[in-house]
Write a protein that holds these residues in place. Structure first.
Motif, PDB file in Angstrom:
ATOM      1  N   ARG A   7      -9.395   3.550 -11.188  1.00 35.83           N
ATOM      2  CA  ARG A   7      -8.384   4.592 -11.023  1.00 35.83           C
ATOM      3  C   ARG A   7      -8.849   5.946 -11.561  1.00 35.83           C
ATOM      4  N   ARG A  11       0.836  -1.205   0.000  1.00 33.36           N
ATOM      5  CA  ARG A  11       0.000   0.000   0.000  1.00 33.36           C
ATOM      6  C   ARG A  11       0.871   1.256   0.000  1.00 33.36           C
ATOM      7  N   GLY A  45       2.107   2.011  -3.276  1.00 29.01           N
ATOM      8  CA  GLY A  45       1.074   2.222  -4.283  1.00 29.01           C
ATOM      9  C   GLY A  45       0.875   1.051  -5.210  1.00 29.01           C
TER      10      GLY A  45
END
Length: 496
Positions: A486, A387, A390
C-alpha cells in the motif's frame, strides 16, 4: 447387484467425479461456485435427463446431513484461529440474532406476497436464512478479502447452520400441527442446544488434541483419519445429548485445526479432499432429487422470496446484529451482499417434505430455484463489489498446501504472495522488504520460470513470491507485505 452392474456404477461415479473436478476449474474462471455445476450434473443424470430414479426425500435428508458434517469439519479444520478470533463475537451475533431477523423479514414477505400461512411463511424464512459454508468457502478461495472480513464470513457460515437447523425443526413441528408450545419454549430450547453443542465441540476438540499430541501412531496417514473421526464424533455425541451437532462439529474441527498436531498439513489436505467429495456428492444427489418439470412453476415464487431475502432480509440482519461493533460501511455493504445460499437451504427443505407438511413440495422447488437464481447473480458480483469498495488488497497472501510434515515439526509456514497490478511492491528490492527475523523470500516465479532471489533482486508486477517464515512471525510477515504494497518501500520505516 451383480459384479457387472457394480462396475457400471463405479464407471458412472468416477465419470461424475472427474467432470466435477473439471468443473472446479471452470468455476474459478467464472466466479460461480462449483456447486451449481454439480447440481446441473444431478439434473442431467436424473429423471429429466438420463432417467436415474431418485425421489426419497428421507434418504436425501440423512445423506445431506452427513455431507454437511464433513463440509463443516473441513471448514473448521482449515480456518485459522487468528483470522476469526477478533471477529468471533460479531459472527456469533450475526449467526443468531441476524438469523432471527432474516426469518422474520422473509416470513412476513412470504405471507404477504405468496399468501402462505404464518407458520409456513416463517418456515420458508428459516429454510433460506442459512448462508452456505460450502459456497462461502469456495468464493473466499478466489476473492482475497481483508482478514477481518473473510474471518467474519467464515465464522458466520460455520456457526449459523446450528440455529437455522433448530429453527427449521421447530417451525416444521408447528406447521405440521405436532406442537403448540409458545415461542419462548423454542427460544429456550435453542439456547440450551447451542450452549451444550459449544461445550461438546470444544471439549471433544481439546481432548482429541491432547491425546493426538501424545500419541505415536504407526503411520502418518492415521492422523488425518483420527482428526476427521473426532469432528464427526462430536456431531454424534452432541446429537445423542440433544445438543447442536453442527455447532459441535465446527467448533471441534476449529480447535483441532489450530492445535499443534503432528502432520498438520497432511490433515488439512485430507479434510479438504473429504469436503470436496461431500460437496460433489451432495449437490449431485440434490439434482437427482429435483423434478425439472416442476421447477418452472416455482420460478415466480422463488424470485419474489429471493428479492425479499437479498434486498431486505440480509441487509436488515447485518445492520441490526452488527450495529454495536462499529464496522466500516464498506464491510457492512459487502456483508449485506455476501450471504450466499447453497446446499444447506436445499437440504433443510427436505425436512418439511419428510414431515408431511402441506405444500412442502412447493417449498422444496421454491428453495432450489431460489438458490440457483441468486447464486448466479450474487457470486460473480462479489469480486467486482469488493474491488469497488476497496476491499481487495493489491498483494494478497495465501497459505500453500505443502505436503511436507517437517514444516509442522519445525513450526514453519509457507506463504505465497502475488504482486498485483496496483501493488507498490513493484520496484522494491528483496532486502528492502525488511521482513521479520525468521522469514525469507525463498523463490520467485516470473514469466513462466522460477529462480532463487538475491538481496538486490527487484520485484515486478505479476511476480509470485514464496516466503518461508516461522509460524510465530507469520502474521507480522503478512502485515509487513501488505504495508509495503500500500505505501511502498518506506512504509513503517519509523516503526521498523
Amino acid at each position: 447387484m451383480t459384479l457387472e452392474e457394480f462396475s457400471r456404477v463405479l464407471l458412472l461415479c468416477s465419470g461424475v467425479l472427474l467432470l466435477a473436478v473439471l468443473a472446479v476449474r471452470l468455476s474459478a474462471r467464472t466466479g460461480l461456485p462449483s456447486l451449481l455445476l454439480y447440481l446441473a450434473l444431478g439434473l442431467v443424470l436424473g429423471e429429466g435427463g438420463l432417467g436415474i430414479p431418485f425421489d426419497d426425500a428421507g434418504i436425501a435428508q440423512v445423506l445431506g446431513y452427513g455431507a454437511l458434517v464433513l463440509i463443516l469439519a473441513e471448514g473448521g479444520l482449515t480456518t485459522r484461529w487468528d483470522a476469526v478470533r477478533g471477529v468471533l463475537a460479531p459472527a456469533a451475533v450475526l449467526a443468531t440474532v441476524g438469523t432471527a431477523v432474516s426469518i422474520g423479514v422473509v416470513g412476513a414477505g412470504a405471507h404477504l406476497l405468496l399468501g402462505t400461512s404464518w407458520p409456513v411463511s416463517f418456515l420458508i424464512g428459516a429454510v433460506v436464512s442459512s448462508t452456505d459454508a460450502a459456497a462461502v468457502f469456495s468464493v473466499l478461495r478466489s476473492v482475497p478479502l481483508p482478514g477481518r472480513l473473510s474471518g467474519l464470513l467464515e465464522a458466520e457460515s460455520g456457526l449459523n447452520d446450528a440455529p437455522v437447523v433448530i429453527a427449521v425443526l421447530a417451525l416444521t413441528d408447528v406447521a405440521a400441527g405436532h406442537s403448540d408450545h409458545a415461542w419462548w419454549f423454542y427460544a429456550g430450547e435453542a439456547v440450551l442446544e447451542l450452549a451444550f453443542g459449544t461445550v461438546v465441540g470444544v471439549g471433544v476438540g481439546a481432548a482429541g488434541a491432547f491425546l493426538l499430541r501424545r500419541s505415536a501412531l504407526p503411520s502418518s496417514g492415521l492422523y488425518p483419519v483420527a482428526v476427521l473421526a473426532l469432528a464427526v464424533g462430536a456431531f454424534a455425541v452432541a446429537d445423542v445429548l440433544h445438543a447442536s451437532g453442527f455447532l459441535a462439529t465446527y467448533l471441534c474441527a476449529l480447535v483441532l485445526g489450530n492445535a499443534r498436531l503432528p502432520h498438520r498439513h497432511a490433515t488439512r489436505g485430507f479434510a479438504e479432499a473429504s469436503g470436496w467429495l461431500a460437496q460433489i456428492g451432495l449437490f449431485v444427489m440434490l439434482g437427482l432429487l429435483a423434478s425439472p418439470g416442476r421447477l418452472p412453476s416455482a420460478l415466480l415464487d422463488a424470485l419474489l422470496v429471493g428479492l425479499v431475502l437479498t434486498l431486505f432480509a440480509r441487509p436488515a440482519s447485518v445492520l441490526v446484529s452488527l450495529a454495536g461493533f462499529a464496522l466500516p460501511r464498506a464491510d457492512l455493504l459487502f456483508l449485506s451482499w455476501a450471504g450466499l445460499r447453497g446446499a444447506v437451504p436445499v437440504v433443510l427443505a427436505t425436512v418439511p417434505v419428510v414431515a408431511g407438511v402441506g405444500g412442502s413440495q412447493r417449498l422444496f422447488d421454491l428453495v432450489l430455484v431460489l438458490v440457483v437464481l441468486f447464486t448466479l447473480v450474487q457470486a460473480p458480483a462479489l469480486a467486482p463489489l469488493a474491488r469497488r469498495l476497496g476491499l481487495i488488497s493489491a498483494a494478497p497472501t495465501q497459505e500453500l498446501d505443502v505436503e511436507v510434515s517437517p514444516l509442522g515439526t519445525l513450526s514453519a509456514d509457507v506463504v505465497r504472495v502475488r504482486v498485483g497490478a496496483g501493488s507498490r511492491l513493484h520496484g522494491v528490492e528483496v532486502f528492502e522488504l525488511r521482513l521479520p527475523r525468521g522469514a525469507n523470500v525463498s523463490l520467485v516465479a516470473r514469466d513462466g520460470s522460477t529462480f532463487v532471489p538475491q538481496p538486490r533482486t527487484v520485484l515486478r508486477h505479476g511476480d509470485d513470491l514464496l516466503v518461508v517464515t516461522s509460524t510465530a512471525e507469520r502474521r507480522a510477515v503478512e502485515e509487513r507485505l501488505q504495508a509495503i504494497s500500500r505505501g511502498g518501500k518506506l512504509a513503517g520505516w519509523r516503526d521498523a
